[in-house]
Design an enzyme around this catalytic site. Structure first.
Site, PDB file in Angstrom:
ATOM      1  N   ASP A   9       0.772  -1.210  -0.107  1.00  0.00           N
ATOM      2  CA  ASP A   9       0.077   0.139   0.194  1.00  0.00           C
ATOM      3  C   ASP A   9       0.904   1.328   0.034  1.00  0.00           C
ATOM      4  O   ASP A   9       2.155   1.234   0.537  1.00  0.00           O
ATOM      5  CB  ASP A   9      -0.890   0.029   1.336  1.00  0.00           C
ATOM      6  N   SER A  27       5.265  -1.689   1.721  1.00  0.00           N
ATOM      7  CA  SER A  27       4.220  -0.335   1.773  1.00  0.00           C
ATOM      8  C   SER A  27       5.118   0.896   1.936  1.00  0.00           C
ATOM      9  O   SER A  27       6.181   0.792   2.498  1.00  0.00           O
ATOM     10  CB  SER A  27       3.126  -0.509   2.835  1.00  0.00           C
ATOM     11  N   HIS A  28       4.425   2.041   1.735  1.00  0.00           N
ATOM     12  CA  HIS A  28       5.282   3.340   2.178  1.00  0.00           C
ATOM     13  C   HIS A  28       6.617   3.404   1.300  1.00  0.00           C
ATOM     14  O   HIS A  28       7.420   4.000   1.965  1.00  0.00           O
ATOM     15  CB  HIS A  28       5.232   3.395   3.550  1.00  0.00           C
ATOM     16  N   VAL A  29       6.701   2.826   0.123  1.00  0.00           N
ATOM     17  CA  VAL A  29       7.752   2.897  -0.504  1.00  0.00           C
ATOM     18  C   VAL A  29       7.922   4.270  -1.448  1.00  0.00           C
ATOM     19  O   VAL A  29       6.923   4.215  -2.238  1.00  0.00           O
ATOM     20  CB  VAL A  29       8.127   1.731  -1.356  1.00  0.00           C
TER      21      VAL A  29
END
Length: 141
Positions: A9, A27-29
């Site tokens: 996400d 996520s959060h990349v």
């Protein structure tokens, strides 16, 4: 991806970026512009009598360990970087712009250069790293 790529996400992929490998992106990349995440063994180079252009392609064979990339949670890959397949980039790592990643990258390390090498740490202690990951994952501390 020749077989399968899982993406978490809240992942940002910059313009003109190419991802041509199997694996996972957490996520959060953040992936900057003009980044290339590509295979290092996409075509067989050892088939006698067959030009490399006509050799076995990664998508026409079973995937191997060096065919995929694993990118952790909260990773930043700077613009114009190249990530070769077969590497793991740990949680919280930073890859500086223009770097070429050919080996695994430790969690929470800052890596730059060709080939990319560790030059710094994001946080000073395991306590900070743990608290950061808990917050990123929305867990109580």
């Amino acid at each position: 991806a020749p077989h399968r790529l899982n993406i978490g996400d809240n992942v940002s992929v910059g313009p003109r970026t190419v991802i041509q490998v199997d694996g996972s992106i957490g996520s959060h990349v953040m992936i900057g512009m003009n980044v290339y995440i590509v295979g290092r063994e996409d075509h067989a180079i050892d088939e006698v009598g067959i030009p490399m252009l006509a050799s076995t392609w990664v998508g026409d064979r079973q995937p191997g360990a060096r065919d995929s990339v694993e990118i952790g949670t909260d990773v930043w890959i700077g613009a114009c970087s190249v990530i070769l397949s077969g590497v793991k980039i740990g949680d919280g790592a930073v890859i500086g712009a223009g770097s070429v990643v050919t080996n695994d990258v430790e969690s929470f390390s800052v890596n730059v250069g060709v080939p990319a090498r560790k030059v710094a740490e994001r946080f000073e202690s395991d306590t900070q790293r743990s608290a950061h990951l808990q917050a990123v994952h929305g867990l109580p501390s």
